[in-house]
Design an enzyme around this catalytic site. Structure first.
Site, PDB file in Angstrom:
ATOM      1  N   GLY A 159       1.302  -1.369   0.302  1.00 49.80           N
ATOM      2  CA  GLY A 159       0.086   0.164  -0.353  1.00 49.80           C
ATOM      3  C   GLY A 159       0.609   1.368  -0.067  1.00 49.80           C
ATOM      4  O   GLY A 159       2.290   1.580  -0.223  1.00 49.80           O
ATOM      5  N   CYS A 160       0.242   2.428   0.479  1.00 46.84           N
ATOM      6  CA  CYS A 160       1.075   3.832   0.073  1.00 46.84           C
ATOM      7  C   CYS A 160       2.165   3.588   1.341  1.00 46.84           C
ATOM      8  O   CYS A 160       2.555   4.938   0.963  1.00 46.84           O
ATOM      9  CB  CYS A 160      -0.143   4.968   0.827  1.00 46.84           C
ATOM     10  SG  CYS A 160      -1.491   4.611  -0.269  1.00 46.84           S
ATOM     11  N   ASN A 161       1.597   2.651   2.651  1.00 47.37           N
ATOM     12  CA  ASN A 161       3.291   3.131   3.110  1.00 47.37           C
ATOM     13  C   ASN A 161       4.595   2.632   2.395  1.00 47.37           C
ATOM     14  O   ASN A 161       5.868   2.735   3.130  1.00 47.37           O
ATOM     15  CB  ASN A 161       3.116   2.514   4.661  1.00 47.37           C
ATOM     16  CG  ASN A 161       2.764   1.211   4.453  1.00 47.37           C
ATOM     17  OD1 ASN A 161       1.390   1.317   4.700  1.00 47.37           O
ATOM     18  ND2 ASN A 161       3.553  -0.320   5.108  1.00 47.37           N
ATOM     19  N   ALA A 162       4.564   1.646   1.516  1.00 44.49           N
ATOM     20  CA  ALA A 162       5.391   0.721   0.912  1.00 44.49           C
ATOM     21  C   ALA A 162       6.699   1.376   0.344  1.00 44.49           C
ATOM     22  O   ALA A 162       8.219   0.268  -0.032  1.00 44.49           O
ATOM     23  CB  ALA A 162       5.127   0.246  -0.115  1.00 44.49           C
ATOM     24  N   MET A 360       2.686   6.129   4.945  1.00 37.77           N
ATOM     25  CA  MET A 360       0.655   5.690   6.244  1.00 37.77           C
ATOM     26  C   MET A 360       0.568   4.842   4.989  1.00 37.77           C
ATOM     27  O   MET A 360       0.068   4.914   3.309  1.00 37.77           O
ATOM     28  CB  MET A 360       0.226   7.234   6.334  1.00 37.77           C
ATOM     29  CG  MET A 360       0.725   7.835   7.349  1.00 37.77           C
ATOM     30  SD  MET A 360       1.918   9.412   6.772  1.00 37.77           S
ATOM     31  CE  MET A 360      -0.236  10.218   6.301  1.00 37.77           C
TER      32      MET A 360
END
Length: 373
Positions: A159-162, A360
């Site tokens: 996801g966006c934190n990756a 995040m």
């Protein structure tokens, strides 16, 4: 008299973090590159294209603090409107567009760091908007004719934190191989993960995400050869009780995957932001007020506001985060690279100043990194 904007941040007066790392040089961020698809749309244009009249949905789009997004929309139907893309077509879009924008981001990054494709010793590719085997690392090696002996890693589905999860691995490889260039590429085709069913659940997602790729070059060598901030430390924070707040589900009615965002995500993330940043700075002798530069994931207006308020940041501190949201939307794992690119473009960071990178995403997760110029 030196203008205030050109004075070093007070944080440079503090001593460097006390660490127990070996004598190997630290990994440093030495180059950045970005790329987007050729087509972009304003929020109003998208509402018109998909003939959305529901006032609730229109309000979601128009109050998002997003002006334009780069997207690859479904083909136009001969009878008007847009054709419905099946899951197979969406995966094909993810692959085709990902290779194209990913390759351009790599080339842009190498140009900015004055390096060649033959210099790449490690390639990490990050994506969450589709599934491929082999992954983008292998596909980009073939597309760009990178040396087949290049070490590689694919980070998929985090996801966006990756982006920071991937950067952690890249920085570790760079430290273990001093003088060798490592690249991380975040490739996201968010328009390959859209569902158009008129519900508020999908409308929130459809109003937010955009397509694009960002690449960052990392190397452990003498800073006189290639300038850039050194990577000092990473921290992670996963919130298991909010594990379902951001997720992909299979939608039986639509026969495709559908992304879900819980309305409470901004408040959950904001409430934990202070905890993870304080942990990042623990043992360094630094306070939050010593951080001169903040690069925060453009997760959405409410997410940015919640993080900013909980950390005591000013609108100026997150100017690049809000600017990227305005001009590109949420680019998932690559958002923070677009913000970091803008920070580098300003040329205001001074030697000895500190920065925090924050992403995040699903888990729910907050990732952070501490860097120093």
């Amino acid at each position: 008299m030196t203008p205030l904007a050109q004075l070093p941040h007070p944080g440079v007066l503090r001593s460097a973090p006390d660490t127990t790392l070996s004598d190997r040089p630290r990994a440093r961020l030495v180059g950045i590159g970005t790329a987007v698809p050729p087509t972009s749309y304003s929020q109003r244009e998208l509402l018109d294209i998909f003939e959305i009249d529901d006032p609730r949905v229109r309000s979601v789009f128009l109050s998002s603090a997003i002006e334009r997004r780069f997207l690859t929309l479904p083909p136009e139907s001969p009878t008007g409107g847009r054709l419905l893309e099946e899951q197979g077509a969406l995966l094909a879009k993810h692959k085709k567009q990902g290779i194209e924008v990913g390759a351009r981001a790599v080339e842009d990054c190498l140009k900015n760091v004055n390096a060649d494709l033959s210099d790449i010793g490690y390639l990490c590719c990050v994506t969450s908007t589709g599934f491929l085997t082999p992954g983008f690392s292998a596909l980009l090696i073939r597309e760009l004719d990178i040396d087949g002996h290049c070490s590689r890693l694919d980070v998929v589905g985090m996801g966006c934190n990756a982006g920071l999860n991937g950067l952690n691995a890249v920085a570790g490889w760079a430290r273990a191989h001093p003088g060798q260039l490592a690249l991380m590429v975040c490739v996201e085709s968010c328009s390959a993960a859209y569902v158009f069913d008129g519900t508020m659940r999908t409308s929130v997602v459809n109003s937010l995400f955009g397509d694009g790729a960002g690449a960052i070059a990392v190397i452990a060598e003498d800073p006189e050869q290639r300038p850039g901030p050194e990577v000092l430390k990473f921290t992670s924070c996963i919130i298991p009780e909010a594990i379902d707040a951001m997720r992909y589900d299979w939608d039986d009615e639509q026969s495709r995957f559908s992304f879900f965002l819980d309305p409470d995500v901004p408040y959950v993330v904001g409430a934990h932001a202070e905890l993870v940043v304080d942990r990042l700075l623990s043992g360094t002798g630094l306070r939050r007020s010593d951080i001169a530069h903040w690069t925060v994931h453009s997760g959405g207006k409410k997410v940015i506001d919640s993080v900013r308020i909980n950390l005591g940041l000013t609108p100026h501190d997150v100017r690049h985060t809000t600017g990227v949201l305005r001009d590109y939307g949420n680019l998932s794992s690559g958002s923070f690279l677009f913000s970091y690119d803008r920070l580098c473009g300003e040329g205001l960071a001074r030697r000895g100043e500190y920065g925090v990178l924050m992403t995040m995403g699903p888990g729910s997760t907050i990732e952070t990194a501490l860097i120093r110029w």
